[in-house]
Scaffold this active site. Structure first.
Site, PDB file in Angstrom:
ATOM      1  N   LYS A 101       0.826  -1.221   0.000  1.00  0.00           N
ATOM      2  CA  LYS A 101       0.000   0.000   0.000  1.00  0.00           C
ATOM      3  C   LYS A 101       0.854   1.263   0.000  1.00  0.00           C
ATOM      4  O   LYS A 101       0.438   2.288  -0.531  1.00  0.00           O
ATOM      5  CB  LYS A 101      -0.973   0.008   1.177  1.00  0.00           C
ATOM      6  CG  LYS A 101      -1.948  -1.152   1.132  1.00  0.00           C
ATOM      7  CD  LYS A 101      -3.398  -0.723   1.116  1.00  0.00           C
ATOM      8  CE  LYS A 101      -4.246  -1.922   0.790  1.00  0.00           C
ATOM      9  NZ  LYS A 101      -5.600  -1.834   0.683  1.00  0.00           N
ATOM     10  N   LYS A 124     -14.057  -4.673  -2.426  1.00  0.00           N
ATOM     11  CA  LYS A 124     -14.910  -3.484  -2.350  1.00  0.00           C
ATOM     12  C   LYS A 124     -14.206  -2.233  -2.841  1.00  0.00           C
ATOM     13  O   LYS A 124     -14.858  -1.251  -3.184  1.00  0.00           O
ATOM     14  CB  LYS A 124     -15.502  -3.305  -0.960  1.00  0.00           C
ATOM     15  CG  LYS A 124     -14.550  -3.191   0.185  1.00  0.00           C
ATOM     16  CD  LYS A 124     -15.341  -2.959   1.475  1.00  0.00           C
ATOM     17  CE  LYS A 124     -14.837  -3.805   2.626  1.00  0.00           C
ATOM     18  NZ  LYS A 124     -13.453  -3.567   2.988  1.00  0.00           N
ATOM     19  N   LYS A 142      -9.490 -11.431  -6.959  1.00  0.00           N
ATOM     20  CA  LYS A 142     -10.613 -11.555  -6.021  1.00  0.00           C
ATOM     21  C   LYS A 142     -11.559 -10.366  -6.107  1.00  0.00           C
ATOM     22  O   LYS A 142     -11.168  -9.277  -6.496  1.00  0.00           O
ATOM     23  CB  LYS A 142     -10.090 -11.751  -4.589  1.00  0.00           C
ATOM     24  CG  LYS A 142      -9.868 -10.490  -3.800  1.00  0.00           C
ATOM     25  CD  LYS A 142      -9.632 -10.805  -2.337  1.00  0.00           C
ATOM     26  CE  LYS A 142      -9.553  -9.517  -1.538  1.00  0.00           C
ATOM     27  NZ  LYS A 142     -10.854  -8.893  -1.299  1.00  0.00           N
TER      28      LYS A 142
END
Ligand code: ATP
Ligand code: MG
Length: 326
Positions: free
Chosen positions: A111, A195, A192
């Site tokens: 990240k 959201k 995958k």
């Protein structure tokens, strides 16, 4: 009774993947364990969020947990940010965490590459997660494989604290479900369903309309051989639809393969679209009632009261052990 605890970050719409992978698992364990389930709103802040959107998501998530079958009588349900002892504990734990340990976390490495000028919170995120877990002496933390390293760090921090200051924490273990399937993106079944995904066509939100759910499933990427057969390596699209259908109906993959043998993708997709949309519509009906009723605040009030009492006890004990008490 052993304790389990888990949370979901309100970083986007609650997806079918979160439902099948995380919440359904918690529902199946709520009879046997003392269960804690929270909305990880402080964790969402580690990446920039729109305050209004984030705020609106909080109660939606709680209502959705309950609509999905989480029993408020069997779970302690709360918002992470309403327990001020957790970030206070996190600071004390930061002082028993090595910089090297935190900066070695895979999620931090990934990240921090994605975001320029990333925050210090992104680095200390796993320590806050350790506080989330350790305050209530959770024995097991049901998580996806991506979170295993963080639970192991929480355990290491707890072990070091216990060694340095005396027995204070239960050592937690990650609980990775064996049967837990990973739901894939409908447009790109090699990755995958998430959201935070930009393209909504591949992601089924639990808040989608019936028409949208059906459209997304009918347009899901599949291969061209028209055989309904489970083979995640060569036929990820159709295998993903088989996983979804099996999770929702409780029927086995073999049963579904047999029933739809020779019938082609169109018929099978129609079936998956109809059972999935009906299932989600039933959840949404319950969700709407909860969102409009008074029950939610009462559940959150009770949850946070229990959570704060436990956390205060643990925080005071930590301060005493560390010598920072009058
Ligand atoms: P983000 O994209 O922000 O990381 P996410 O959809 O991955 O969001 P998380 O809050 O990271 O959601 O994860 C919440 C829980 O849902 C975790 O236990 C995770 O393992 C589970 N989960 C997330 N996506 C899936 C999926 N596609 N299939 C099964 N389980 C999933
Ligand atoms: Mg995730």
């Amino acid at each position: 009774m052993k304790k389990i605890l888990t949370g979901i970050k309100p970083t986007g719409d609650f997806t079918l993947g979160n439902y099948i992978g995380a919440i359904k698992q918690m529902v199946s364990m709520q009879e046997e364990y003392d269960s804690y389930l929270f909305v990880a709103d402080l964790h969402a802040l580690t990446i920039p969020q729109d305050p209004k959107e984030l705020h609106e998501r909080l109660k939606k998530f709680i209502a959705m947990y309950i609509a999905c079958g989480i029993d408020p009588k069997k779970n302690t349900i709360y918002l992470q940010s309403e327990n001020e002892y957790i970030p206070a504990m996190s600071y004390l734990l930061e002082c028993t965490t090595q910089y090297g340990e935190a900066s070695r976390m895979i999620q931090f490495k990934e990240k921090s590459k994605e975001h320029s000028n990333f925050s210090v919170g992104l680095l200390t995120y796993p320590v806050l997660m350790a506080a989330d877990i350790l305050y209530c002496d959770a024995d097991y933390v049901p998580v996806g494989i991506d979170q295993k390293q963080h639970v192991e760090l929480a355990r290491d921090i707890a072990e070091r604290f216990n060694h340095r200051y005396g027995d204070t924490f239960v050592l937690p273990e990650p609980m990775i479900s064996k049967s837990g399937v990973k739901i894939r993106d409908l447009k790109d079944p090699t990755k995958k369903m998430s959201k935070s995904e930009e393209n909504p066509q591949g992601v089924i939100s639990m808040f989608d309309t019936k028409e949208d759910i059906e459209k997304k499933i009918m347009r899901a990427t599949t291969d061209s051989d028209n055989q309904i057969k489970y083979d995640m390596d060569h036929k990820p699209g159709i295998s993903n639809l088989l996983n979804i259908a099996s999770s929702i109906t409780g029927r086995t993959i073999e049963e579904l393969e047999k029933e739809f043998d020779g019938q082609g993708y169109g018929t099978f997709k129609k079936y998956v679209a109809s059972i999935t949309s009906e299932h989600i519509m039933k959840i949404q009906e319950k969700y709407q009632q909860l969102l409009n009723g008074k029950e939610l605040d009462q559940i959150l009030d009770e949850g946070i009261q229990k959570s704060r009492t436990l956390a205060k006890g643990k925080y005071d004990l930590m301060k005493q052990r560390m010598g920072v008490i009058r």
